[in-house]
Motif scaffolding. Structure first.
Motif, PDB file in Angstrom:
ATOM      1  N   GLY A  25      40.757  43.016  33.464  1.00  0.00           N
ATOM      2  CA  GLY A  25      39.325  43.149  33.261  1.00  0.00           C
ATOM      3  C   GLY A  25      38.517  43.249  34.534  1.00  0.00           C
ATOM      4  O   GLY A  25      37.395  43.764  34.514  1.00  0.00           O
ATOM      5  N   ILE A  26      39.060  42.744  35.650  1.00  0.00           N
ATOM      6  CA  ILE A  26      38.309  42.814  36.907  1.00  0.00           C
ATOM      7  C   ILE A  26      39.030  43.683  37.938  1.00  0.00           C
ATOM      8  O   ILE A  26      38.487  44.691  38.392  1.00  0.00           O
ATOM      9  N   ALA A  27      40.259  43.316  38.330  1.00  0.00           N
ATOM     10  CA  ALA A  27      40.939  44.048  39.408  1.00  0.00           C
ATOM     11  C   ALA A  27      41.134  45.518  39.052  1.00  0.00           C
ATOM     12  O   ALA A  27      40.699  46.408  39.803  1.00  0.00           O
ATOM     13  N   TYR A  28      41.771  45.785  37.921  1.00  0.00           N
ATOM     14  CA  TYR A  28      41.996  47.183  37.559  1.00  0.00           C
ATOM     15  C   TYR A  28      40.678  47.916  37.324  1.00  0.00           C
ATOM     16  O   TYR A  28      40.472  49.027  37.827  1.00  0.00           O
ATOM     17  N   HIS A  73      35.601  34.401  46.943  1.00  0.00           N
ATOM     18  CA  HIS A  73      35.183  34.772  45.594  1.00  0.00           C
ATOM     19  C   HIS A  73      35.710  33.749  44.593  1.00  0.00           C
ATOM     20  O   HIS A  73      36.692  33.059  44.843  1.00  0.00           O
ATOM     21  N   THR A  74      35.057  33.689  43.463  1.00  0.00           N
ATOM     22  CA  THR A  74      35.524  32.897  42.327  1.00  0.00           C
ATOM     23  C   THR A  74      35.592  33.813  41.121  1.00  0.00           C
ATOM     24  O   THR A  74      35.070  34.938  41.152  1.00  0.00           O
ATOM     25  N   LYS A  75      36.220  33.331  40.074  1.00  0.00           N
ATOM     26  CA  LYS A  75      36.251  34.118  38.842  1.00  0.00           C
ATOM     27  C   LYS A  75      34.827  34.413  38.373  1.00  0.00           C
ATOM     28  O   LYS A  75      34.516  35.519  37.941  1.00  0.00           O
ATOM     29  N   ALA A  76      33.945  33.414  38.490  1.00  0.00           N
ATOM     30  CA  ALA A  76      32.558  33.599  38.057  1.00  0.00           C
ATOM     31  C   ALA A  76      31.843  34.647  38.897  1.00  0.00           C
ATOM     32  O   ALA A  76      31.098  35.490  38.368  1.00  0.00           O
ATOM     33  N   SER A  77      32.071  34.645  40.206  1.00  0.00           N
ATOM     34  CA  SER A  77      31.395  35.626  41.062  1.00  0.00           C
ATOM     35  C   SER A  77      31.919  37.038  40.802  1.00  0.00           C
ATOM     36  O   SER A  77      31.167  38.014  40.844  1.00  0.00           O
ATOM     37  N   LEU A  78      33.207  37.149  40.518  1.00  0.00           N
ATOM     38  CA  LEU A  78      33.772  38.462  40.190  1.00  0.00           C
ATOM     39  C   LEU A  78      33.258  38.957  38.838  1.00  0.00           C
ATOM     40  O   LEU A  78      33.003  40.158  38.656  1.00  0.00           O
TER      41      LEU A  78
END
Length: 292
Positions: free
Chosen positions: A68-71, A26-31
Motif C-alpha cells: 500500500g505504500i512502498a509499491y 519516517h513512521t508508518k503514520a507519516s508514510l
C-alpha cells in the motif's frame, strides 16, 4: 587478512538494500500521511532518497507498508516521470540484486518483480535503456518467472505474494515495448510456457489471465510466424501428462491450469479486433482439442 575476507563475504551476502521499514526518519503514520497527499514531495532529491529507502519495505511482512505504500509510491513516482535515467538505473540495479538474494518470507522477490514492471514501463513510455540493457532485462524477467516455485497468492493478514502474476506483469510491460526484437519475444514465450502448467498447483488467483496478457501483446507485434505459434501451443498439452491415479490431484491441477489459460486466451482472441491476435484462434483450438 582473515577478517578482511570475512568482511568481504558479509558484504557480498548483504541484502541489496537496507531492510529498515519504515525508513529512518519516517513512521508508518507519516508514510500514510504522505500517501494521503498522493505522495507529493516537492524536493526531487528527497523523493529520490525516499524511493531508495522504500525498497527496503518491499520485503516487509506488513502489506500496508509493502504493497500500500512502498509499491504504490514507487509506481506513482515512476508513472509521473519523476525519475531521470540515472535514478531509474539505480532502482533497477538494486531490484536486480534483490532478485538474486534470499527471500525468507517470500515477499521480496515478487514485489521486486512488480516494481521492475514499472521500471520497464518507463522505458516503454520514454526510452532510456540501451538495446543491451533492454535485452538483459527481458532475460532477467524470463529467468525470474521460470524460477518461481512459491505459488502463494493472497493470504489473509499477510497480503499478496503472487510471484507468477507479478512476473507476468513484468513480461507484459516488456512485451508492449516496440523496441523489443523477435528473439526477446521468443524468450518471453518460453517463460510463459514454463509456468502455464506448474507441476502440482491449481491457480486460483487469476494467474492464467495474467500470463495470457504478455502472450497477446507478443502476438500483436506480429514478429512470430504461424509455424512458431503452432509449435508453441502444441507443446503445452503434453505438460498435463496422462492420467495417473497415483498423481490424480496433480493431474487435475495441471489440466485445470491449462484449460483456464487456453479458454481465456480463446475468448480474448475471439473478441479482439486485432487481426494478429484473432489469427491465434485455430491454433488455440487445436491445443484444446489435444486435451480431449
Amino acid at each position: 587478512m582473515r577478517h578482511i575476507l570475512l568482511l568481504g563475504l558479509c558484504l557480498l551476502a548483504a541484502p541489496a538494500f537496507a531492510q529498515n521499514c519504515p525508513p529512518a526518519g519516517h513512521t508508518k503514520a507519516s508514510l500514510e500521511a504522505l500517501k494521503a497527499q498522493q505522495f507529493a514531495l516537492p524536493d526531487a532529491g528527497a523523493k529520490r532518497q525516499l524511493a531508495d529507502a522504500l525498497l527496503g519495505c518491499l520485503s516487509d511482512p506488513n502489506p500496508d507498508l509493502r504493497d500500500g505504500i512502498a509499491y504504490e509510491a514507487l509506481a506513482h513516482w515512476m508513472r509521473a516521470g519523476d525519475f531521470d535515467a540515472p535514478a531509474l538505473r539505480t532502482l533497477r540495479d538494486k531490484l536486480y540484486r534483490s532478485l538474486d538474494g534470499e527471500d525468507k518470507t517470500g515477499f521480496s522477490k515478487p514485489f521486486a518483480a512488480l516494481v521492475l514492471s514499472e521500471v520497464a514501463r518507463t522505458d516503454r513510455i520514454g526510452p532510456w535503456m540501451t538495446p543491451q540493457e533492454r535485452a538483459a532485462m527481458t532475460e532477467r524477467a524470463a529467468d525470474y518467472v521460470e524460477s518461481v516455485r512459491d505459488y502463494r497468492g493472497y493470504i489473509e493478514g499477510e497480503g499478496w505474494r503472487h510471484g507468477v502474476a507479478h512476473g507476468a506483469d513484468w513480461l507484459m510491460q516488456l512485451s508492449l515495448n516496440p523496441a523489443l526484437e523477435r528473439a526477446q519475444y521468443r524468450r518471453i514465450l518460453a517463460a510463459i510456457a514454463a509456468q502455464v502448467v506448474p507441476r502440482s498447483h491449481a491457480y486460483v488467483f487469476g494467474e492464467p489471465e495474467r500470463l495470457a496478457k504478455p502472450l497477446l501483446f507478443t502476438a500483436k507485434r506480429g514478429l512470430l510466424s504461424d509455424a512458431d505459434w503452432a509449435a508453441w501451443f502444441a507443446a503445452l498439452p503434453p505438460k498435463v501428462g496422462k492420467l495417473d491415479r497415483a498423481d490424480y490431484a496433480g493431474w487435475l491441477a495441471r489440466r485445470h491450469d491449462l484449460l483456464a489459460f487456453l479458454t481465456g486466451l480463446y475468448l480474448q482472441a475471439d473478441q479482439s479486433e486485432d487481426a494478429a491476435i484473432k489469427a491465434l484462434k485455430p491454433t488455440i483450438m487445436a491445443a484444446l482439442k489435444q486435451m480431449q
